[in-house]
Design a protein around this motif. Sequence first.
Motif, short mmCIF file in Angstrom:
data_model
loop_
_atom_site.label_atom_id
_atom_site.label_comp_id
_atom_site.label_asym_id
_atom_site.label_seq_id
_atom_site.Cartn_x
_atom_site.Cartn_y
_atom_site.Cartn_z
N ALA A 153 1.42 1.32 -8.26
CA ALA A 153 0.35 0.33 -8.44
C ALA A 153 0.88 -1.01 -8.96
CB ALA A 153 -0.72 0.88 -9.39
N ILE A 154 2.02 -1.40 -8.45
CA ILE A 154 2.60 -2.71 -8.81
C ILE A 154 1.97 -3.77 -7.92
CG2 ILE A 154 4.73 -4.07 -8.85
CD1 ILE A 154 6.21 -1.52 -9.53
N LYS A 155 1.66 -4.91 -8.49
CA LYS A 155 0.98 -5.97 -7.75
C LYS A 155 1.78 -6.39 -6.52
CE LYS A 155 -1.38 -7.90 -11.79
NZ LYS A 155 -1.54 -9.11 -12.66
N VAL A 156 1.06 -6.58 -5.44
CA VAL A 156 1.69 -6.94 -4.17
C VAL A 156 2.48 -8.23 -4.28
CG1 VAL A 156 1.25 -7.58 -1.77
CG2 VAL A 156 -0.03 -5.70 -2.80
N VAL A 157 2.00 -9.16 -5.08
CA VAL A 157 2.66 -10.47 -5.20
C VAL A 157 4.07 -10.34 -5.78
CG1 VAL A 157 1.79 -10.95 -7.52
CG2 VAL A 157 2.30 -12.85 -5.96
N LYS A 158 4.33 -9.25 -6.50
CA LYS A 158 5.65 -9.05 -7.09
C LYS A 158 6.64 -8.43 -6.11
CE LYS A 158 5.68 -7.85 -11.42
NZ LYS A 158 6.35 -8.93 -12.19
N LEU A 159 6.13 -7.87 -5.00
CA LEU A 159 6.96 -7.14 -4.04
C LEU A 159 7.25 -8.01 -2.83
CD1 LEU A 159 4.87 -3.83 -4.14
CD2 LEU A 159 6.81 -4.44 -5.59
N LYS A 160 8.50 -8.11 -2.45
CA LYS A 160 8.88 -8.96 -1.34
C LYS A 160 9.87 -8.25 -0.42
CE LYS A 160 9.58 -12.79 1.07
NZ LYS A 160 8.55 -13.34 1.98
N SER A 161 9.49 -8.06 0.83
CA SER A 161 10.42 -7.50 1.83
C SER A 161 11.27 -8.62 2.40
CB SER A 161 9.63 -6.82 2.95
OG SER A 161 10.49 -6.46 4.01
N ILE A 162 12.59 -8.51 2.22
CA ILE A 162 13.50 -9.53 2.76
C ILE A 162 14.40 -8.98 3.86
CG2 ILE A 162 13.49 -10.91 0.65
CD1 ILE A 162 16.22 -9.67 -0.04
N GLY A 163 14.32 -7.65 4.11
CA GLY A 163 15.13 -7.04 5.15
C GLY A 163 16.58 -6.88 4.73
N ARG A 164 17.43 -6.69 5.73
CA ARG A 164 18.88 -6.65 5.54
C ARG A 164 19.55 -6.81 6.89
NH1 ARG A 164 19.28 -3.76 9.08
NH2 ARG A 164 19.06 -1.57 9.35
N GLY A 165 20.79 -7.23 6.88
CA GLY A 165 21.53 -7.40 8.12
C GLY A 165 22.39 -6.20 8.41
N GLY A 166 23.21 -6.30 9.44
CA GLY A 166 24.16 -5.25 9.76
C GLY A 166 25.49 -5.51 9.09
N ASN A 167 26.46 -4.68 9.41
CA ASN A 167 27.77 -4.81 8.76
C ASN A 167 28.88 -4.60 9.79
OD1 ASN A 167 29.67 -5.07 6.61
ND2 ASN A 167 29.90 -2.84 6.60
N TRP A 181 7.97 -1.31 4.57
CA TRP A 181 7.57 0.07 4.29
C TRP A 181 7.94 0.45 2.86
CZ3 TRP A 181 10.16 4.59 2.94
CH2 TRP A 181 9.44 5.78 3.09
N GLY A 182 9.17 0.12 2.45
CA GLY A 182 9.61 0.43 1.10
C GLY A 182 8.75 -0.27 0.05
N ALA A 183 8.41 -1.53 0.31
CA ALA A 183 7.56 -2.27 -0.62
C ALA A 183 6.17 -1.64 -0.70
CB ALA A 183 7.45 -3.73 -0.17
N ASN A 184 5.64 -1.23 0.43
CA ASN A 184 4.31 -0.61 0.46
C ASN A 184 4.29 0.71 -0.31
OD1 ASN A 184 3.48 -2.73 2.07
ND2 ASN A 184 3.57 -1.57 3.97
N GLN A 185 5.34 1.50 -0.16
CA GLN A 185 5.39 2.78 -0.85
C GLN A 185 5.46 2.58 -2.36
OE1 GLN A 185 4.65 4.10 2.44
NE2 GLN A 185 5.08 5.77 1.04
N CYS A 186 6.19 1.58 -2.79
CA CYS A 186 6.29 1.29 -4.22
C CYS A 186 4.93 0.87 -4.78
CB CYS A 186 7.33 0.20 -4.45
SG CYS A 186 7.71 -0.11 -6.19
N HIS A 187 4.22 0.06 -4.03
CA HIS A 187 2.88 -0.36 -4.44
C HIS A 187 1.94 0.84 -4.53
CE1 HIS A 187 -1.31 -1.50 -3.36
NE2 HIS A 187 -1.11 -2.39 -4.30
N ASP A 188 1.99 1.70 -3.54
CA ASP A 188 1.08 2.85 -3.51
C ASP A 188 1.36 3.84 -4.64
OD1 ASP A 188 0.00 1.74 -1.24
OD2 ASP A 188 0.99 3.11 0.16
N ASP A 189 2.64 4.07 -4.95
CA ASP A 189 2.99 5.06 -5.98
C ASP A 189 2.88 4.52 -7.39
OD1 ASP A 189 3.49 7.13 -4.22
OD2 ASP A 189 5.65 6.74 -4.09
#
Length: 370
Positions: free
Chosen positions: A167-181, A157-165
């Motif tokens: 216009a950064i190329k999708v190939v540069k954006l990578k969702s890797i998630g995160r774990g808990g703590n 979702w965060g990657a998609n919002q950055c692309h939409d606002d």
Amino acid sequence: MKNLLYISPLPQDSQTGGANAVNYHIYKQLEKHFNCTYVQINPKESKLGKWRSQFLRKILRRPGRFNFYSKKRLRQIAKQFDAIQGNYDMVFFRGFTPWIACQPRVPYFAYNDVHFLQFFKNTFNYHQFLKQDIKRICLAEKKWLIKAEKLFFESQWGANQCHDDYAIKVVKLKSIGRGGNIPIPKKDTYSGSLNLVVIANNFYQKGGDLVFEAFKLLKQNHKTLQLHIIGGHPGQNVEATKGVVYHGFLYKEQCKDLVQLEAVLAHAFLLMHVTREDVNPLVPTEAGYFGCPTVSVNHFAIPELIVHNKTGILLDYLPKPKGIAAVVESLILDKESYFIMRKATAQFNKETFAWNQIGEVLKTILNKEC
């Protein structure tokens, strides 16, 4: 092993709060695969500039400047960064906006939840700040992000919002998630208590007020129901209500607090996180390790954390207390479905949100790009 310079505004070893925890764990993963140097850069905000902005916004009801990312402070950050640029193969930034005036001499990467404009939309109203000042920050951030080798996000979702606002190329954006703590328990030890749990630094912003009203409705028919609150004070009227247990802040770095937090989550019936602003909260994941489902909202990146009707309940943003009470009561009355949900919750969170997997992804991408 390649040399990596890690830049963050946060202290290296703090795990208190979601931002610090993610910062701590992502660096620990990078340390496994690279020769890392950690540098904290976080110059103080100008008190005069902050006071002036607040006076305009809160007293005169006029738009102010976004002082935390003033031109002066961004230049200070860039100057401190230039002073420590050395013989590194790459730079890895935690966050985006603090670094937009920095000009690394080697390939750089960044990892964040959202870009500045999305943060701004989540937190503020446009009329509070000068449009040209917000535009200044967004334009500078966009230019800086475009020059990065790869931008990592905690959610798709965060990657998609950055692309939409931006216009950064999708190939540069990578969702890797995160774990808990929090240490992952070996098994689910829930014993049947009806404990609702709210974990929030800011009780109101995380929807605690809505949960409290729902709790009062439910308490009429379910006398053993309790509401456990961890974090910021919810207000004297909430704390004084029968069935409410306020634990205060619990710090995971302190053994006693960690044990207490683990006990609360182990005995929790539901985590209640009806947030007004969270993008990618850690608490559903951490409760989920214990098998505790979450009631939250179908908004931001939260649908990536909770599978509706399988690992929790997602309500339309922003729900009324009656709606919250209704879904909680349905799970109280349908024990068979609830225990199926607990099993699915533990499995989903343990398999999906693991720091070791994220570390392997970063190792592969960073070595390929550099």
